[in-house]
Structures are given as C-alpha cells and as structure tokens.
Design a protein around this motif. Structure first.
Motif, PDB file in Angstrom:
ATOM      1  N   GLY A 140       0.817  -1.210   0.000  1.00  0.00           N
ATOM      2  CA  GLY A 140       0.000   0.000   0.000  1.00  0.00           C
ATOM      3  C   GLY A 140       0.849   1.258   0.000  1.00  0.00           C
ATOM      4  N   LEU A 141       1.869   1.304   0.859  1.00  0.00           N
ATOM      5  CA  LEU A 141       2.762   2.464   0.895  1.00  0.00           C
ATOM      6  C   LEU A 141       3.557   2.589  -0.399  1.00  0.00           C
ATOM      7  CD1 LEU A 141       4.111   2.218   4.554  1.00  0.00           C
ATOM      8  CD2 LEU A 141       2.526   3.926   3.639  1.00  0.00           C
ATOM      9  N   TRP A 142       3.962   1.445  -0.933  1.00  0.00           N
ATOM     10  CA  TRP A 142       4.717   1.442  -2.195  1.00  0.00           C
ATOM     11  C   TRP A 142       3.891   2.048  -3.318  1.00  0.00           C
ATOM     12  CZ3 TRP A 142       3.409  -1.840  -6.420  1.00  0.00           C
ATOM     13  CH2 TRP A 142       4.324  -1.824  -7.470  1.00  0.00           C
ATOM     14  N   CYS A 143       2.621   1.687  -3.397  1.00  0.00           N
ATOM     15  CA  CYS A 143       1.747   2.259  -4.421  1.00  0.00           C
ATOM     16  C   CYS A 143       1.561   3.755  -4.200  1.00  0.00           C
ATOM     17  CB  CYS A 143       0.385   1.557  -4.409  1.00  0.00           C
ATOM     18  SG  CYS A 143       0.400  -0.122  -5.067  1.00  0.00           S
ATOM     19  N   LEU A 144       1.407   4.149  -2.939  1.00  0.00           N
ATOM     20  CA  LEU A 144       1.206   5.560  -2.627  1.00  0.00           C
ATOM     21  C   LEU A 144       2.386   6.406  -3.084  1.00  0.00           C
ATOM     22  CD1 LEU A 144      -0.543   7.719  -1.205  1.00  0.00           C
ATOM     23  CD2 LEU A 144       0.690   7.177   0.902  1.00  0.00           C
ATOM     24  N   PHE A 145       3.593   5.993  -2.712  1.00  0.00           N
ATOM     25  CA  PHE A 145       4.773   6.756  -3.106  1.00  0.00           C
ATOM     26  C   PHE A 145       5.091   6.578  -4.595  1.00  0.00           C
ATOM     27  CE2 PHE A 145       5.548   6.437   1.497  1.00  0.00           C
ATOM     28  CZ  PHE A 145       5.729   7.791   1.784  1.00  0.00           C
ATOM     29  N   GLY A 146       4.721   5.427  -5.148  1.00  0.00           N
ATOM     30  CA  GLY A 146       4.962   5.201  -6.565  1.00  0.00           C
ATOM     31  C   GLY A 146       4.187   6.137  -7.458  1.00  0.00           C
ATOM     32  N   MET A 147       3.057   6.629  -6.983  1.00  0.00           N
ATOM     33  CA  MET A 147       2.275   7.583  -7.761  1.00  0.00           C
ATOM     34  C   MET A 147       3.078   8.848  -8.073  1.00  0.00           C
ATOM     35  SD  MET A 147      -0.716   6.242  -8.321  1.00  0.00           S
ATOM     36  CE  MET A 147      -1.784   7.639  -8.647  1.00  0.00           C
ATOM     37  N   LEU A 148       4.022   9.163  -7.202  1.00  0.00           N
ATOM     38  CA  LEU A 148       4.835  10.356  -7.410  1.00  0.00           C
ATOM     39  C   LEU A 148       5.767  10.213  -8.612  1.00  0.00           C
ATOM     40  CD1 LEU A 148       5.807  11.060  -3.681  1.00  0.00           C
ATOM     41  CD2 LEU A 148       3.951  12.100  -5.017  1.00  0.00           C
ATOM     42  N   LEU A 149       5.975   8.964  -9.055  1.00  0.00           N
ATOM     43  CA  LEU A 149       6.885   8.725 -10.178  1.00  0.00           C
ATOM     44  C   LEU A 149       6.189   8.749 -11.530  1.00  0.00           C
ATOM     45  CD1 LEU A 149       9.071   5.816  -8.734  1.00  0.00           C
ATOM     46  CD2 LEU A 149       9.582   8.268  -8.779  1.00  0.00           C
ATOM     47  N   LEU A 150       4.863   8.848 -11.535  1.00  0.00           N
ATOM     48  CA  LEU A 150       4.143   8.795 -12.809  1.00  0.00           C
ATOM     49  C   LEU A 150       4.556   9.885 -13.798  1.00  0.00           C
ATOM     50  CD1 LEU A 150       0.538   7.822 -11.605  1.00  0.00           C
ATOM     51  CD2 LEU A 150       2.280   6.358 -12.635  1.00  0.00           C
ATOM     52  N   PRO A 151       4.876  11.088 -13.359  1.00  0.00           N
ATOM     53  CA  PRO A 151       5.281  12.112 -14.343  1.00  0.00           C
ATOM     54  C   PRO A 151       6.693  11.931 -14.872  1.00  0.00           C
ATOM     55  CG  PRO A 151       4.405  13.118 -12.324  1.00  0.00           C
ATOM     56  CD  PRO A 151       4.710  11.685 -12.023  1.00  0.00           C
ATOM     57  N   PHE A 152       7.454  11.016 -14.288  1.00  0.00           N
ATOM     58  CA  PHE A 152       8.867  10.892 -14.638  1.00  0.00           C
ATOM     59  C   PHE A 152       9.099   9.742 -15.624  1.00  0.00           C
ATOM     60  CE2 PHE A 152       8.747  13.041 -10.550  1.00  0.00           C
ATOM     61  CZ  PHE A 152       9.626  14.102 -10.774  1.00  0.00           C
ATOM     62  N   PRO A 153      10.294   9.652 -16.204  1.00  0.00           N
ATOM     63  CA  PRO A 153      10.560   8.624 -17.212  1.00  0.00           C
ATOM     64  C   PRO A 153      10.330   7.207 -16.679  1.00  0.00           C
ATOM     65  CG  PRO A 153      12.277  10.285 -17.267  1.00  0.00           C
ATOM     66  CD  PRO A 153      11.435  10.595 -16.077  1.00  0.00           C
ATOM     67  N   ARG A 154      10.016   6.319 -17.586  1.00  0.00           N
ATOM     68  CA  ARG A 154       9.682   4.933 -17.253  1.00  0.00           C
ATOM     69  C   ARG A 154      10.801   4.222 -16.506  1.00  0.00           C
ATOM     70  NH1 ARG A 154       7.149   1.570 -22.016  1.00  0.00           N
ATOM     71  NH2 ARG A 154       5.334   2.740 -21.251  1.00  0.00           N
ATOM     72  N   ARG A 155      12.034   4.549 -16.821  1.00  0.00           N
ATOM     73  CA  ARG A 155      13.154   3.829 -16.199  1.00  0.00           C
ATOM     74  C   ARG A 155      13.161   3.997 -14.687  1.00  0.00           C
ATOM     75  NH1 ARG A 155      15.508   8.274 -18.670  1.00  0.00           N
ATOM     76  NH2 ARG A 155      16.640   9.695 -17.265  1.00  0.00           N
ATOM     77  N   LEU A 156      12.697   5.150 -14.181  1.00  0.00           N
ATOM     78  CA  LEU A 156      12.639   5.340 -12.733  1.00  0.00           C
ATOM     79  C   LEU A 156      11.595   4.419 -12.101  1.00  0.00           C
ATOM     80  CD1 LEU A 156      12.945   9.222 -12.399  1.00  0.00           C
ATOM     81  CD2 LEU A 156      14.716   7.481 -12.110  1.00  0.00           C
ATOM     82  N   MET A 157      10.451   4.273 -12.762  1.00  0.00           N
ATOM     83  CA  MET A 157       9.419   3.384 -12.257  1.00  0.00           C
ATOM     84  C   MET A 157       9.931   1.936 -12.228  1.00  0.00           C
ATOM     85  SD  MET A 157       6.366   3.022 -11.026  1.00  0.00           S
ATOM     86  CE  MET A 157       5.417   4.503 -11.455  1.00  0.00           C
ATOM     87  N   ARG A 158      10.664   1.541 -13.244  1.00  0.00           N
ATOM     88  CA  ARG A 158      11.161   0.170 -13.300  1.00  0.00           C
ATOM     89  C   ARG A 158      12.169  -0.101 -12.187  1.00  0.00           C
ATOM     90  NH1 ARG A 158      11.505  -1.899 -19.592  1.00  0.00           N
ATOM     91  NH2 ARG A 158       9.286  -1.573 -20.035  1.00  0.00           N
TER      92      ARG A 158
END
Length: 271
Positions: A40-58
């Motif tokens: 749950g926390l991972w998803c919450l903080f992961g939302m902050l990466l949506l505007p950034f390049p895909r490589r950061l999300m990976r």
C-alpha cells in the motif's frame, strides 16, 4: 463452523505435506500484514513517479521485488534457488513460466534487467497499482477479446521486445494448484511467431511454499528452473505442445523431489 487458515480448498498439499504448524501460521500472518502494508505504501509513493521517465518506475518496482523476496526469506523462511541460468539468452526473450503462486509474479522483477509481464486487463483497473503498471510498460490482454485482443497483445509485446525488454508470460493464463495441469493458451506461440524471439520454458515448485489462494507460507526453498530455449521454426501447435511438455515434466520432477503431489488432473489439449 471454524475455518483453518492454513487450509486450501483446491490444493492437495495438506494430504502430502501435512497441515502447517502454529509457527508457520504465525509467520504467515506477520508476512501478510507486512506485504499488504508495504505494498500500500509502495503504491502511494509510486504515484509520485508517474510524471517521470519509465526507467525510474522500473527501478522502483525492482526494489520492491527485492524487498518482498527478502521479507519472505526473513519472516517465512522461504529462499530462492535458480537453476539453468546458462539457458537464458542475452537480450530480448520470451519467458514462458509455470504459474503456481503469486510468488511467480514477483520473482522475475528481481531476476531480470528489463522484465515486462503480460497480464490480464482487469488488473490495470486497480487504482494506483494499475496506473503504475501501465507506466511501467506492462502488456495487458483482454481474455474475452478474441483474435483482436490477441493481435493487440502481440503488437505491444513485440514493441517491448524490440526495445530490448524480456517478456514474461504465463501460458496457463492463471495460477494452477500444485499437481494440476490445464491447457496452455496460444498467446505465447503467436508472440513467438510474430517476433522471432527465443522462447524459454520455466518450471517451478513455488506452489509448495506459497500455494494458490493459500494463507500459509511454508518454509523451504523455491526452485525456479530455466530450461533450454525451444527450437525455432516449429509449427504453432507443435511449439505449444513442446512448451507444455517441457514445463510440466520439469515441474512434476521438482514437486515430486520436494515431496509434493503428482499431477492429479491432466488436460493436454493445446486449444
């Protein structure tokens, strides 16, 4: 009427391995609390990466996978053993993996440099998680969409392969309980035919430790066995049959050597 949280309705493990002990159930409960809390926390903080390049999300997702494997080892006593690394070609590849457990959806995120999962479209509708999966580049397939959905999946997965990613697909289409077999779906051979990428079968006994729909996480080693790539140029029906034979034969061997049940429901049709 009470319900044993360590018991599953569709898995014959208890008959072979015995019911899970109190310590196993306690460790499983702790892991589940941590798993859902951290996710749950991972998803919450992961939302902050949506505007950034895909490589950061990976990279973020890869870190999560390593954390989950660590928690399984420390909390539940479940370790990982990978065999057959030499069978995995470098570069783009289609990994056709046995799917017994939720564990299988985590482990490849940690093992491969650029893994992209083929998953069912409904998962992308999960708030936060689904948005992150789309940004990551997951390939969704509508299982009710027929030929057009299959073509769309092949097109998207082919683009990922051309970008240098590794496609992870579960040819059974769903988790299957230890000791059961189902028909393999044709998506994997359609993808292989269209892309020309090597198809690597993978067997596992993950369901012995983290069973399908099971609460209990049984301590021990999970084996992921990477098998030799299938010969290229086979007709689709033959390729699907070869894939099924390779995966199921090795999975049966792994499960039996660990004291699990033999196959109890065999469906060798290839659709």
């Amino acid at each position: 009427m009470t319900r044993d949280l360590g018991r599953t309705q569709d898995d014959p493990l208890e008959r072979h391995l015995g019911p899970p002990g109190a310590l196993t159930l306690l460790r499983s409960a702790l892991f589940n609390v941590l798993f859902f809390g951290v996710t749950g926390l991972w998803c919450l903080f992961g939302m902050l990466l949506l505007p950034f390049p895909r490589r950061l999300m990976r990279r973020y997702v890869r870190g999560y996978a390593h954390l989950m494997l660590w928690l399984l080892r420390v909390v539940c006593g479940i370790s990982l053993r990978v065999t057959g690394w030499e069978n995995l070609p470098p570069g783009p590849v289609v990994i056709a993996a046995k799917h017994q457990s939720a564990y299988d959806t985590i482990v490849w995120l940690a093992l491969l440099p650029e893994p992209v999962y083929v998953l069912k479209q409904e998962l992308l509708r999960i708030p936060a998680w689904g948005w992150m999966a789309q940004h990551y580049g997951a390939v969704a397939v509508d299982r009710q969409g027929g030929a057009s959905a299959l073509k769309r999946m092949v097109r998207q997965a082919g683009a990922a392969l051309r970008a240098g990613d590794q496609i992870v697909i579960f040819p059974e289409g769903t988790r299957t309980a230890v000791g059961t077999r189902v028909s393999y779906l044709p998506g994997v051979v359609a993808l292989a035919a269209a892309s020309g990428a090597p198809v690597v079968p993978v067997a596992t006994d993950s369901g012995l430790r983290w069973g399908r729909r099971a609460f209990a996480k049984r301590p021990g080693a999970i084996t992921v066995a990477i098998l030799p790539p299938l010969p290229p140029g086979q007709p689709r029906v033959e390729l699907l049959r070869s894939l099924s034979d390779a995966i199921e034969t090795e999975t049966d061997r792994l499960v039996m050597s660990a004291g699990g049940p033999a196959a109890i429901a065999v469906d060798n049709s290839v659709g």
